[in-house]
Design a protein around this motif. Structure first.
Motif, PDB file in Angstrom:
ATOM      1  N   PHE A  31      93.750  26.544  71.663  1.00  0.00           N
ATOM      2  CA  PHE A  31      92.687  25.550  71.697  1.00  0.00           C
ATOM      3  C   PHE A  31      93.343  24.227  72.044  1.00  0.00           C
ATOM      4  CE2 PHE A  31      90.497  28.712  69.125  1.00  0.00           C
ATOM      5  CZ  PHE A  31      89.221  28.651  69.668  1.00  0.00           C
ATOM      6  N   ILE A  32      92.824  23.550  73.057  1.00  0.00           N
ATOM      7  CA  ILE A  32      93.414  22.302  73.539  1.00  0.00           C
ATOM      8  C   ILE A  32      92.374  21.195  73.409  1.00  0.00           C
ATOM      9  CG2 ILE A  32      94.450  21.127  75.507  1.00  0.00           C
ATOM     10  CD1 ILE A  32      95.176  23.993  76.555  1.00  0.00           C
ATOM     11  N   CYS A  33      92.740  20.135  72.687  1.00  0.00           N
ATOM     12  CA  CYS A  33      91.828  19.016  72.470  1.00  0.00           C
ATOM     13  C   CYS A  33      91.650  18.228  73.766  1.00  0.00           C
ATOM     14  CB  CYS A  33      92.353  18.109  71.370  1.00  0.00           C
ATOM     15  SG  CYS A  33      91.266  16.699  71.045  1.00  0.00           S
ATOM     16  N   GLN A  34      90.398  17.979  74.115  1.00  0.00           N
ATOM     17  CA  GLN A  34      90.090  17.214  75.323  1.00  0.00           C
ATOM     18  C   GLN A  34      90.417  15.732  75.151  1.00  0.00           C
ATOM     19  OE1 GLN A  34      85.985  17.915  76.401  1.00  0.00           O
ATOM     20  NE2 GLN A  34      86.280  20.132  76.473  1.00  0.00           N
ATOM     21  N   ASP A  35      90.519  15.262  73.904  1.00  0.00           N
ATOM     22  CA  ASP A  35      90.767  13.837  73.654  1.00  0.00           C
ATOM     23  C   ASP A  35      92.249  13.504  73.505  1.00  0.00           C
ATOM     24  OD1 ASP A  35      87.997  13.045  73.632  1.00  0.00           O
ATOM     25  OD2 ASP A  35      87.836  13.965  71.650  1.00  0.00           O
ATOM     26  N   CYS A  36      92.946  14.205  72.605  1.00  0.00           N
ATOM     27  CA  CYS A  36      94.329  13.825  72.298  1.00  0.00           C
ATOM     28  C   CYS A  36      95.377  14.733  72.938  1.00  0.00           C
ATOM     29  CB  CYS A  36      94.547  13.789  70.788  1.00  0.00           C
ATOM     30  SG  CYS A  36      94.510  15.412  69.987  1.00  0.00           S
ATOM     31  N   GLY A  37      94.962  15.903  73.416  1.00  0.00           N
ATOM     32  CA  GLY A  37      95.901  16.818  74.054  1.00  0.00           C
ATOM     33  C   GLY A  37      96.670  17.715  73.101  1.00  0.00           C
ATOM     34  N   ARG A  38      96.368  17.642  71.801  1.00  0.00           N
ATOM     35  CA  ARG A  38      97.033  18.570  70.882  1.00  0.00           C
ATOM     36  C   ARG A  38      96.623  19.993  71.231  1.00  0.00           C
ATOM     37  NH1 ARG A  38      96.659  14.033  67.980  1.00  0.00           N
ATOM     38  NH2 ARG A  38      98.436  13.489  66.658  1.00  0.00           N
ATOM     39  N   LYS A  39      97.556  20.904  71.001  1.00  0.00           N
ATOM     40  CA  LYS A  39      97.321  22.308  71.337  1.00  0.00           C
ATOM     41  C   LYS A  39      97.512  23.142  70.082  1.00  0.00           C
ATOM     42  CE  LYS A  39      99.063  20.982  75.770  1.00  0.00           C
ATOM     43  NZ  LYS A  39      99.422  19.596  75.425  1.00  0.00           N
ATOM     44  N   TYR A  40      96.477  23.916  69.761  1.00  0.00           N
ATOM     45  CA  TYR A  40      96.472  24.720  68.542  1.00  0.00           C
ATOM     46  C   TYR A  40      96.523  26.195  68.915  1.00  0.00           C
ATOM     47  CZ  TYR A  40      94.857  20.269  66.666  1.00  0.00           C
ATOM     48  OH  TYR A  40      94.758  18.941  66.334  1.00  0.00           O
ATOM     49  N   PRO A  41      97.520  26.921  68.423  1.00  0.00           N
ATOM     50  CA  PRO A  41      97.663  28.334  68.788  1.00  0.00           C
ATOM     51  C   PRO A  41      96.678  29.227  68.033  1.00  0.00           C
ATOM     52  CG  PRO A  41      99.367  27.736  67.236  1.00  0.00           C
ATOM     53  CD  PRO A  41      98.611  26.474  67.551  1.00  0.00           C
ATOM     54  N   VAL A  42      96.430  30.388  68.614  1.00  0.00           N
ATOM     55  CA  VAL A  42      95.671  31.441  67.952  1.00  0.00           C
ATOM     56  C   VAL A  42      96.657  32.566  67.675  1.00  0.00           C
ATOM     57  CG1 VAL A  42      93.781  33.090  68.175  1.00  0.00           C
ATOM     58  CG2 VAL A  42      93.559  30.797  69.178  1.00  0.00           C
ATOM     59  N   ARG A  43      96.842  32.868  66.386  1.00  0.00           N
ATOM     60  CA  ARG A  43      97.781  33.924  65.987  1.00  0.00           C
ATOM     61  C   ARG A  43      97.012  35.007  65.247  1.00  0.00           C
ATOM     62  NH1 ARG A  43     101.329  29.357  64.154  1.00  0.00           N
ATOM     63  NH2 ARG A  43     102.635  28.897  65.944  1.00  0.00           N
ATOM     64  N   ASP A  44      97.154  36.228  65.686  1.00  0.00           N
ATOM     65  CA  ASP A  44      96.450  37.357  65.062  1.00  0.00           C
ATOM     66  C   ASP A  44      94.951  37.079  64.987  1.00  0.00           C
ATOM     67  OD1 ASP A  44      98.854  38.780  64.662  1.00  0.00           O
ATOM     68  OD2 ASP A  44      99.230  37.655  62.813  1.00  0.00           O
ATOM     69  N   ASP A  45      94.401  36.523  66.068  1.00  0.00           N
ATOM     70  CA  ASP A  45      92.971  36.202  66.186  1.00  0.00           C
ATOM     71  C   ASP A  45      92.506  35.118  65.222  1.00  0.00           C
ATOM     72  OD1 ASP A  45      92.664  38.058  68.241  1.00  0.00           O
ATOM     73  OD2 ASP A  45      92.198  39.670  66.844  1.00  0.00           O
ATOM     74  N   ILE A  46      93.442  34.330  64.676  1.00  0.00           N
ATOM     75  CA  ILE A  46      93.100  33.242  63.766  1.00  0.00           C
ATOM     76  C   ILE A  46      93.587  31.920  64.364  1.00  0.00           C
ATOM     77  CG2 ILE A  46      93.443  32.272  61.457  1.00  0.00           C
ATOM     78  CD1 ILE A  46      94.006  35.187  60.541  1.00  0.00           C
ATOM     79  N   PRO A  47      92.671  30.982  64.657  1.00  0.00           N
ATOM     80  CA  PRO A  47      93.089  29.667  65.145  1.00  0.00           C
ATOM     81  C   PRO A  47      93.849  28.903  64.058  1.00  0.00           C
ATOM     82  CG  PRO A  47      90.754  30.057  65.562  1.00  0.00           C
ATOM     83  CD  PRO A  47      91.221  31.135  64.639  1.00  0.00           C
ATOM     84  N   VAL A  48      94.995  28.369  64.408  1.00  0.00           N
ATOM     85  CA  VAL A  48      95.802  27.585  63.468  1.00  0.00           C
ATOM     86  C   VAL A  48      95.480  26.110  63.736  1.00  0.00           C
ATOM     87  CG1 VAL A  48      98.118  27.113  62.596  1.00  0.00           C
ATOM     88  CG2 VAL A  48      97.578  29.373  63.537  1.00  0.00           C
ATOM     89  N   MET A  49      94.471  25.606  63.022  1.00  0.00           N
ATOM     90  CA  MET A  49      93.940  24.271  63.283  1.00  0.00           C
ATOM     91  C   MET A  49      94.539  23.224  62.344  1.00  0.00           C
ATOM     92  SD  MET A  49      92.079  25.026  65.830  1.00  0.00           S
ATOM     93  CE  MET A  49      91.337  23.429  66.087  1.00  0.00           C
ATOM     94  N   LEU A  50      95.856  23.190  62.266  1.00  0.00           N
ATOM     95  CA  LEU A  50      96.562  22.197  61.468  1.00  0.00           C
ATOM     96  C   LEU A  50      97.099  21.123  62.399  1.00  0.00           C
ATOM     97  CD1 LEU A  50      98.622  24.680  59.267  1.00  0.00           C
ATOM     98  CD2 LEU A  50      96.520  23.482  58.621  1.00  0.00           C
ATOM     99  N   ILE A  51      96.915  19.863  62.014  1.00  0.00           N
ATOM    100  CA  ILE A  51      97.385  18.762  62.864  1.00  0.00           C
ATOM    101  C   ILE A  51      98.883  18.892  63.132  1.00  0.00           C
ATOM    102  CG2 ILE A  51      97.700  16.265  63.017  1.00  0.00           C
ATOM    103  CD1 ILE A  51      95.034  15.999  61.464  1.00  0.00           C
ATOM    104  N   ASP A  52      99.654  19.249  62.114  1.00  0.00           N
ATOM    105  CA  ASP A  52     101.102  19.413  62.299  1.00  0.00           C
ATOM    106  C   ASP A  52     101.408  20.469  63.365  1.00  0.00           C
ATOM    107  OD1 ASP A  52     101.614  17.498  60.418  1.00  0.00           O
ATOM    108  OD2 ASP A  52     102.126  18.911  58.821  1.00  0.00           O
TER     109      ASP A  52
END
Length: 72
Positions: A31-52
């Motif tokens: 998942f890639i933020c359209q505003d800040c460009g942070r990229k959040y991986p999906v592991r084992d079908d679970i999005p890891v939506m942690l800012i870190d």
């Protein structure tokens, strides 16, 4: 596989308070933020939506993102 309902409601946790925090779903693994460009991986079908986690990939170009994302 991440459900379509989840894809539609997820927002960037860093940006959602000030902007829409809309995300692009890239190759069913990021998942890639359209505003800040942070990229959040999906592991084992679970999005890891942690800012870190998003911070780790902010400087990585979209085309250089590993598919699948590495595990921790």
């Amino acid at each position: 596989m991440v459900s379509q309902e989840l894809i539609e409601i997820l927002r960037c946790p860093n940006c959602v308070r000030e902007t829409d925090g809309l995300l692009d779903f890239y190759k069913e693994t990021w998942f890639i933020c359209q505003d800040c460009g942070r990229k959040y991986p999906v592991r084992d079908d679970i999005p890891v939506m942690l800012i870190d986690e998003g911070d780790k990939w902010i400087d990585t170009a979209v085309e250089d993102l590993p598919i699948p994302p590495p595990g921790d």
